[in-house]
Enzyme design. Structure first.
Site, mmCIF file in Angstrom:
data_model
loop_
_atom_site.group_PDB
_atom_site.id
_atom_site.type_symbol
_atom_site.label_atom_id
_atom_site.label_comp_id
_atom_site.label_asym_id
_atom_site.label_seq_id
_atom_site.Cartn_x
_atom_site.Cartn_y
_atom_site.Cartn_z
ATOM 1 N N HIS A 261 10.040 6.733 8.903
ATOM 2 C CA HIS A 261 10.665 6.866 7.589
ATOM 3 C C HIS A 261 12.165 7.068 7.765
ATOM 4 O O HIS A 261 12.622 7.517 8.816
ATOM 5 C CB HIS A 261 10.058 8.041 6.818
ATOM 6 C CG HIS A 261 8.712 7.747 6.249
ATOM 7 N ND1 HIS A 261 8.246 8.308 5.084
ATOM 8 C CD2 HIS A 261 7.723 6.933 6.679
ATOM 9 C CE1 HIS A 261 7.030 7.860 4.820
ATOM 10 N NE2 HIS A 261 6.681 7.038 5.774
ATOM 11 N N HIS B 53 5.457 4.100 12.943
ATOM 12 C CA HIS B 53 5.627 4.110 11.481
ATOM 13 C C HIS B 53 6.693 5.155 11.169
ATOM 14 O O HIS B 53 6.428 6.350 11.190
ATOM 15 C CB HIS B 53 4.295 4.473 10.809
ATOM 16 C CG HIS B 53 4.362 4.535 9.313
ATOM 17 N ND1 HIS B 53 3.784 3.582 8.506
ATOM 18 C CD2 HIS B 53 4.934 5.431 8.475
ATOM 19 C CE1 HIS B 53 3.999 3.891 7.235
ATOM 20 N NE2 HIS B 53 4.696 5.026 7.192
ATOM 21 N N ASN C 115 10.401 4.742 3.440
ATOM 22 C CA ASN C 115 9.984 3.982 4.614
ATOM 23 C C ASN C 115 11.170 3.201 5.181
ATOM 24 O O ASN C 115 12.128 2.892 4.466
ATOM 25 C CB ASN C 115 8.886 2.987 4.231
ATOM 26 C CG ASN C 115 7.522 3.638 4.143
ATOM 27 O OD1 ASN C 115 6.965 4.065 5.142
ATOM 28 N ND2 ASN C 115 6.983 3.714 2.938
ATOM 29 N N ARG D 288 0.830 -1.211 0.000
ATOM 30 C CA ARG D 288 0.000 0.000 0.000
ATOM 31 C C ARG D 288 0.862 1.258 0.000
ATOM 32 O O ARG D 288 0.922 1.984 -0.970
ATOM 33 C CB ARG D 288 -0.940 -0.014 1.221
ATOM 34 C CG ARG D 288 -2.075 1.014 1.139
ATOM 35 C CD ARG D 288 -1.684 2.422 1.502
ATOM 36 N NE ARG D 288 -1.153 2.543 2.866
ATOM 37 C CZ ARG D 288 -0.702 3.684 3.361
ATOM 38 N NH1 ARG D 288 -0.675 4.791 2.626
ATOM 39 N NH2 ARG D 288 -0.199 3.723 4.591
ATOM 40 N N ASP D 289 1.550 1.499 1.101
ATOM 41 C CA ASP D 289 2.326 2.727 1.256
ATOM 42 C C ASP D 289 3.427 2.817 0.200
ATOM 43 O O ASP D 289 3.717 3.889 -0.326
ATOM 44 C CB ASP D 289 2.934 2.755 2.660
ATOM 45 C CG ASP D 289 3.482 4.122 3.038
ATOM 46 O OD1 ASP D 289 3.565 4.992 2.173
ATOM 47 O OD2 ASP D 289 3.851 4.299 4.205
ATOM 48 N N CYS E 141 5.279 9.578 0.933
ATOM 49 C CA CYS E 141 3.930 10.145 0.990
ATOM 50 C C CYS E 141 3.762 11.095 -0.188
ATOM 51 O O CYS E 141 4.477 12.098 -0.278
ATOM 52 C CB CYS E 141 3.690 10.899 2.295
ATOM 53 S SG CYS E 141 2.042 11.664 2.361
#
Length: 317
Positions: free
Chosen positions: A221, A219, A261, A21-22, A252
């Site tokens: 990065h 979460h 990430n 997803r990300d 993002c």
């Protein structure tokens, strides 16, 4: 996730893989559905037991996610082979939640931003409007699928490339509001890669003090090279669930300059080297880069462990 159900030899740290997803929503190319499914197969085979497989958003906004329902259906077939596998999807609103619940996902995650500027750019709603949206999603969950978990990842909790500094009191107030609305967990996201370990330690300490068992994942990065250090800082104050992306894919699209990430392979290695069980087979995890790269030829992937290899005499925790 309650680790006690894994037994004495089960994972001590949960690695939540967000690459499908990300990662995929942040690249220009669109991975074919068959390639996504092969990649998810490899991730599950490596031992990852929480995988965010897509987001239920309009295809015109994120064409990379147009096939999300089909990908979810495939991922759900893997649960017979891999007990305990949790299939997760992001939803920005009630409409997305309706589609996600209809698809059969095990867990929903909603992006609520601590930064007003990022909230408007990302979901075109204010923070208060997103809280209203969250309450609608939770009401829908109660009505249609009470067994489905709902989590919030508080985006830009450590700073915003649009707004700049984000007040830590605002972050905690928003986290408390989400918990009071009825979400199962609230985590903190370093969406823009601006966090540092002292800040991570301080903010997660406050979050856990306020929310107790409802405090969720970290979460992080690696935009400025501090991703693993920030994960370790979060672990030191009690966090046990960490988002990561295979090959460091992602960022993002609505936070200029945000990239990278935390690399799943490097994060798993760090915890296993510390003697902490993740339940992930590193060699199979590194092998899962092959279907990723086959599905996105030419897309750069990152990671120190895949480049350097495992140390001589390596063994898992």
């Amino acid at each position: 996730m309650n680790f006690s159900k894994h037994g004495p030899a089960g994972p001590q740290v949960l690695i939540s893989e967000v690459g499908p997803r990300d990662g995929l929503q942040s690249v220009g190319a669109t991975m074919a559905t068959a390639d996504k499914c092969r990649w998810i197969d490899a991730l599950a085979a490596a031992g990852l037991r929480e995988i965010e497989v897509g987001s239920f958003v309009p295809a015109k906004l994120l064409p990379q996610m147009a096939d999300v329902a089909e990908v979810v259906r495939h991922a759900l077939t893997l649960t017979a082979r891999y007990p305990g596998l949790s299939v997760m999807a992001l939803v920005p609103n009630r409409r997305g939640a309706e589609a996600a619940l209809a698809s059969g996902v095990h867990k929903l995650t909603l992006p609520v931003s601590a930064s007003e500027a990022h909230s408007l750019a990302n979901v075109r709603k204010t923070r208060e409007q997103m809280l209203d949206e969250l309450r609608e999603v939770l009401a829908l969950r109660r009505e249609r699928a009470p067994g489905v978990a709902v989590e919030v990842g508080l985006s830009t909790a450590f700073g915003c490339t649009l707004q700049g500094a984000v007040d830590e009191d605002d972050v905690i107030r928003l986290a408390v509001a989400c918990a009071q609305a009825g979400v199962d967990e609230v985590g903190l996201s370093d969406t823009t890669g601006m966090a540092h370990p002292a800040q991570v330690r301080r903010l997660f300490t406050r979050l856990r003090a306020e929310l107790g068992g409802h405090a969720g994942a970290a979460h992080m990065h690696n935009t400025r090279g501090l991703g693993l250090a920030n994960c370790l800082a979060a672990f030191d104050v009690g966090v046990r669930t960490f988002d990561a992306s295979l090959g460091g894919l992602g960022g993002c699209p609505y936070a200029p300059g945000a990239s990278g990430n935390v690399v799943t392979e490097d994060l798993v290695f760090m915890f296993e080297a510390m003697g902490l069980r993740t339940g992930v087979d590193l060699e199979k995890l590194i092998a899962a880069r092959a279907p990723l790269q086959a599905g996105l030829p030419g897309e750069p992937v990152y990671g120190m462990i895949p480049e350097a290899g495992l140390p001589k005499g390596w063994h898992v925790a």
